[in-house]
Design a protein around this motif. Structure first.
Motif, short mmCIF file in Angstrom:
data_model
loop_
_atom_site.label_atom_id
_atom_site.label_comp_id
_atom_site.label_asym_id
_atom_site.label_seq_id
_atom_site.Cartn_x
_atom_site.Cartn_y
_atom_site.Cartn_z
N THR A 37 0.82 -1.21 0.00
CA THR A 37 0.00 0.00 0.00
C THR A 37 0.86 1.26 0.00
OG1 THR A 37 -0.13 0.08 2.42
CG2 THR A 37 -1.87 -1.14 1.27
N ILE A 38 0.25 2.34 -0.46
CA ILE A 38 0.73 3.71 -0.26
C ILE A 38 -0.44 4.50 0.33
CG2 ILE A 38 2.45 3.62 -2.09
CD1 ILE A 38 -0.66 5.63 -2.72
N THR A 39 -0.18 5.71 0.78
CA THR A 39 -1.25 6.59 1.24
C THR A 39 -1.17 7.89 0.46
OG1 THR A 39 -1.09 5.67 3.48
CG2 THR A 39 -2.30 7.74 3.22
N LEU A 40 -2.20 8.20 -0.30
CA LEU A 40 -2.26 9.47 -1.02
C LEU A 40 -3.60 10.13 -0.71
CD1 LEU A 40 -1.07 10.54 -4.46
CD2 LEU A 40 -3.51 10.79 -3.98
N ALA A 41 -3.55 11.43 -0.42
CA ALA A 41 -4.74 12.19 -0.06
C ALA A 41 -5.54 12.51 -1.32
CB ALA A 41 -4.35 13.46 0.68
N ALA A 42 -6.31 11.55 -1.80
CA ALA A 42 -7.06 11.71 -3.04
C ALA A 42 -7.95 12.95 -2.96
CB ALA A 42 -7.91 10.47 -3.29
N GLY A 43 -7.86 13.77 -3.98
CA GLY A 43 -8.60 15.03 -4.00
C GLY A 43 -9.96 14.90 -4.66
N ILE A 44 -10.60 16.03 -4.89
CA ILE A 44 -11.94 16.03 -5.47
C ILE A 44 -11.85 15.84 -6.98
CG2 ILE A 44 -12.90 17.41 -3.60
CD1 ILE A 44 -12.78 19.84 -5.34
#
Length: 387
Positions: A225-232
């Motif tokens: 996994t990675i963590t990315l702050a998915a935007g709108i």
């Protein structure tokens, strides 16, 4: 395509369209997507949990109703370290209304200016906006306009713990008019959701469950996994939509970076679960030449002509042409092959949006002049028949 309008992450009839590296097209139940993977492959998903990023409130200077959709974390980069603010966010502001009205049809908010106060009373407030006894509202200050009258930098008032408690109490998932019912938080958290960081769900991960992850490992497929702050994904404003995707903070753990390095020595493929994973991995590789553990701000545009250094294939939702997610698919296939896939998706009534069907696309090696269609998998691979 047909808009998926019911929040079921893994419907039994979910479908998968597969486009291999030669442009051949296959169809399968989405539950069988691991049948298209190979021993030695590395599957990487985004484990960001989704924030309650939609807040209905009042613009205090005018008394006008508004909706604020949080769109990104404010990040500072002292030296080589990234500091993500827990109380400051970029946000898109709408006028009165809610998700039942299409974003492009929503009224504008009142004119916004630095220093404006916005208040967000609890959902149980009375008609005058007075919260129930003992329940505090949430408030924020417009710190700056971000080169657009509807895109602002907000600073929420109060200590971090109180701000996050307020978001949990007053916020709702961002959603759009194609969805017929209000979303709950459990509708938008993927099965692997961990750190609350995303503003909209990394919805390609809806296809996963713990059974499929266990089955991967049983077949010699590595999962990370990675963590990315998915935007709108949409603002309803053409000018703002052209700026999507906004910058997105990401973190790559050492276990994932090590797995990517190892896969490059063994000849396996890197399979991204969603466009957010592509963005994080390719940004990291562009910065360092290799994928290293650590944090970054994905600020690049991926589209036709973008070199893919890391990702060999992508499992994604079905995206309509023109959007920022669709542009990333253009890095995997030439436009003619992608148009062939779009035509098949349309003809066969695939469902689109976050709770829709999926595509599995390999990075193209050579363009196939004649599209092929297939409905099953054989022991030798794709069973193809001329379209």
């Amino acid at each position: 395509m047909i808009a998926a309008n019911w929040p079921v992450q893994r419907p039994r009839d979910a479908r998968l369209l597969v486009v291999d590296a030669h442009g051949r097209i296959a169809h399968a139940p989405r539950s069988r997507f691991i049948d298209f993977l190979k021993p030695g492959d590395l599957v990487i998903a985004n484990d960001a949990a989704t924030l309650p990023a939609s807040l209905r409130g009042v613009h205090v200077p005018t008394g006008a109703p508004i909706e604020v959709r949080l769109a990104g974390h404010r990040c500072q980069t002292p030296g080589q370290n990234y500091t993500v603010s827990a109380t400051e966010f970029s946000a898109v502001v709408f006028g009165a209304g809610d998700f039942r009205t299409r974003t492009e049809d929503r009224p504008l908010p009142p004119a916004l200016a630095p220093g404006d106060c916005l208040v967000f009373p609890p959902a149980a407030s009375d008609a005058a906006g007075v919260p129930p006894s003992g329940v505090e509202g949430l408030s924020a200050t417009v710190e700056a306009l971000l080169d657009h009258p509807r895109l602002v930098l907000l600073r929420f008032r109060g200590p971090t713990q109180a701000v996050w408690a307020g978001l949990a109490r007053h916020g709702r998932p961002i959603q759009y008019a194609h969805m017929s019912t209000p979303l709950a938080m459990w509708d938008v958290w993927t099965p692997i959701a961990a750190l609350p960081a995303a503003f909209e769900p990394p919805s390609a991960g809806f296809a996963l469950d713990w059974g499929s992850i266990r089955a991967m490992r049983g077949r010699g497929i590595t999962f990370a996994t990675i963590t990315l702050a998915a935007g709108i994904s949409s603002t309803g404003d053409p000018e703002l939509d052209r700026r999507l995707p906004f910058d997105e903070h990401y973190r790559i753990p050492e276990t994932t970076a090590s797995a990517v390095r190892e896969i490059r020595t063994t000849g396996g493929r890197v399979i991204a679960i969603g466009t957010t994973v592509v963005r994080a991995l390719e940004h990291a590789a562009a910065r360092h030449g290799v994928v290293r553990a650590g944090e970054g701000i994905a600020d690049q545009r991926i589209g036709p002509g973008s070199p893919l250094r890391i990702v060999d294939a992508i499992l994604s939702g079905t995206h309509e042409p023109g959007g920022s997610h669709y542009q990333i698919l253009r890095a995997f296939l030439d436009d003619a092959t992608l148009a062939d896939a779009d035509a098949v998706l349309e003809a066969r009534g695939y469902r689109t949006h976050e709770f829709g069907d999926s595509v599995l696309i390999e990075r193209q090696e050579t363009r196939c002049q004649t599209p092929y269609i297939c409905d099953s998998v054989s022991d030798q691979g794709l069973v193809t028949t001329a379209a």
